[in-house]
Scaffold this motif. Structure first.
Motif, short mmCIF file in Angstrom:
data_model
loop_
_atom_site.label_atom_id
_atom_site.label_comp_id
_atom_site.label_asym_id
_atom_site.label_seq_id
_atom_site.Cartn_x
_atom_site.Cartn_y
_atom_site.Cartn_z
N LYS A 252 -6.42 -46.26 11.22
CA LYS A 252 -5.73 -46.03 9.95
C LYS A 252 -4.93 -47.26 9.59
O LYS A 252 -4.18 -47.79 10.42
N ALA A 253 -5.08 -47.72 8.36
CA ALA A 253 -4.30 -48.85 7.88
C ALA A 253 -2.89 -48.38 7.54
O ALA A 253 -2.71 -47.52 6.68
N THR A 254 -1.91 -48.93 8.24
CA THR A 254 -0.51 -48.53 8.01
C THR A 254 0.15 -49.39 6.94
O THR A 254 1.32 -49.20 6.61
N GLY A 255 -0.59 -50.34 6.41
CA GLY A 255 -0.15 -51.18 5.29
C GLY A 255 -1.38 -51.85 4.72
O GLY A 255 -2.47 -51.76 5.29
N CYS A 275 -3.55 -49.63 2.31
CA CYS A 275 -2.72 -48.76 3.13
C CYS A 275 -3.21 -47.31 3.03
O CYS A 275 -3.48 -46.81 1.94
N GLY A 276 -3.34 -46.65 4.18
CA GLY A 276 -3.79 -45.26 4.20
C GLY A 276 -5.28 -45.09 4.37
O GLY A 276 -5.75 -43.96 4.56
N TYR A 278 -9.10 -45.54 6.21
CA TYR A 278 -9.54 -45.25 7.57
C TYR A 278 -10.75 -46.11 7.93
O TYR A 278 -11.89 -45.65 7.85
N LYS A 308 -1.20 -55.19 13.85
CA LYS A 308 0.12 -54.88 13.30
C LYS A 308 0.02 -53.84 12.20
O LYS A 308 1.01 -53.15 11.91
N TYR A 309 -1.17 -53.77 11.58
CA TYR A 309 -1.33 -52.86 10.44
C TYR A 309 -2.46 -51.86 10.64
O TYR A 309 -2.84 -51.16 9.69
N ILE A 310 -3.00 -51.77 11.86
CA ILE A 310 -4.06 -50.82 12.16
C ILE A 310 -3.60 -49.91 13.28
O ILE A 310 -3.30 -50.38 14.39
N SER A 311 -3.51 -48.62 12.99
CA SER A 311 -3.15 -47.63 14.00
C SER A 311 -4.44 -47.02 14.54
O SER A 311 -5.28 -46.55 13.76
N MET A 313 -6.42 -44.08 16.21
CA MET A 313 -6.17 -42.64 16.13
C MET A 313 -6.69 -41.93 17.38
O MET A 313 -7.58 -42.42 18.05
#
Length: 313
Positions: A252-255, A275-276, A278, A308-311, A313
């Motif tokens: 998930k892109a957190t930014g 951002c947001g 997948y 830094k911007y990829i969570s 899951m």
């Protein structure tokens, strides 16, 4: 052909069955949960994910749930589970929700199927767990992740349908798993083999036109009635047995994050992952300084994105 996924008994001569009594036809996605061509049924509205990649995830989940065979049934009580929310609860209890790995038979109905797909695709409104066809529209909108459409042509013919569209009328809901006018393309990874055949048709009766190996990334174009996937590969287009095609995990892109040609800010950019969204994760990663970079696939593009911007899951 536009296809939809739904929970609706197609059995004849008997009541809705508790799993495993779904009377599936070998090689077909029928039974109490089924994939069938789009049909007009007095639909009143369509609820479409604002993020098309969330729509993709809804469609993927719906297809995977329907493909789960006798593990998921329609609306009957199973000891220790709920008749309506058993599917949702089983996925919620998993560290990584995966319909293919549901341990015991569970149930859902048309609306709780839609609610589970929406929730685990990212619309994390807990009220989606037990929504029904009366409360479904308001709960989908309350999640903040959907828009409501009432275009007559869409409702009557499916023209303009997008993957993950949730069709609603009083008494029933269904999920679109194709996009009108667009060929469905999803990345898959070859697994569960030392090597596998890319064949000219959807069964072992067809000749091999190439060999694929574990870790190869392919693009799923369509699924034949036999369950075999038509895929685009570095060796051309052909068919692969479903037992060798595995879904890639999503991040998930957190930014807003640039996808780059390689790991590092010095490399050219390809596209922005919003951002947001997948993106798919290929499983490859690199450490650059203190930052982990992930190889990702998004919007049919493949490249690298900063952790830094990829969570994951």
């Amino acid at each position: 052909m536009l296809r939809i996924a739904q929970a609706a008994s197609s059995e004849t001569g008997t009541a809705y069955g508790t799993p495993p009594n779904q009377l599936r036809t070998p090689g077909k996605l029928d039974g109490e949960l089924n994939v069938i061509p789009f049909y007009e049924s007095g639909w009143k509205a369509v609820f479409r994910a604002k993020d098309p990649y969330m729509g993709d995830r809804i469609a993927e989940l719906a297809y995977k749930i329907v493909s789960a065979g006798d593990k998921v049934g329609y609306g009957q009580q199973v000891e220790g589970t709920s008749a309506r929310t058993g599917l949702f609860d089983a996925l919620k209890n998993m560290t990584t929700p995966d319909p293919a790995k549901i341990p015991i038979p569970v149930n859902c109905d048309c609306s709780s199927l839609a609610g589970a797909c929406a929730y685990f695709a990212g619309a994390t409104n807990p009220d989606l767990r037990n929504m029904n066809t009366t409360t479904g529209p308001s709960r989908l909108i309350a999640s903040g992740r959907f828009v409501q459409l009432t275009d007559r042509d869409l409702l009557m013919t499916g023209r303009g349908m997008k993957r993950g569209d949730i069709f609603w009328r009083p008494g029933h809901m269904m999920i679109g798993i194709d996009s009108d006018g667009e060929q469905s393309t999803e990345p898959r990874i070859i697994e569960n083999c030392s090597a596998c055949n890319l064949r000219s048709g959807p069964s072992t009766d067809y000749k091999s036109i190439g060999i694929l190996h574990p870790g190869d990334i392919v693009t799923l174009i369509s699924t034949a009635s036999t369950g075999w996937g038509q895929v685009k590969t570095h060796k051309g287009i052909g068919f692969v047995s479903p037992k060798f095609l595995e879904e890639l995990p999503r991040g998930k892109a957190t930014g807003n994050v640039w996808m780059r040609e390689d790991a590092g800010t010095q490399y050219d950019t390809i596209i922005v992952i919003p951002c947001g969204a997948y993106p798919w994760l290929t499983g490859m990663k690199k450490k650059v300084g203190l930052t982990t970079w992930y190889e990702v696939i998004y919007s049919s593009k493949q490249g690298w994105a900063s952790g830094k911007y990829i969570s994951t899951m």
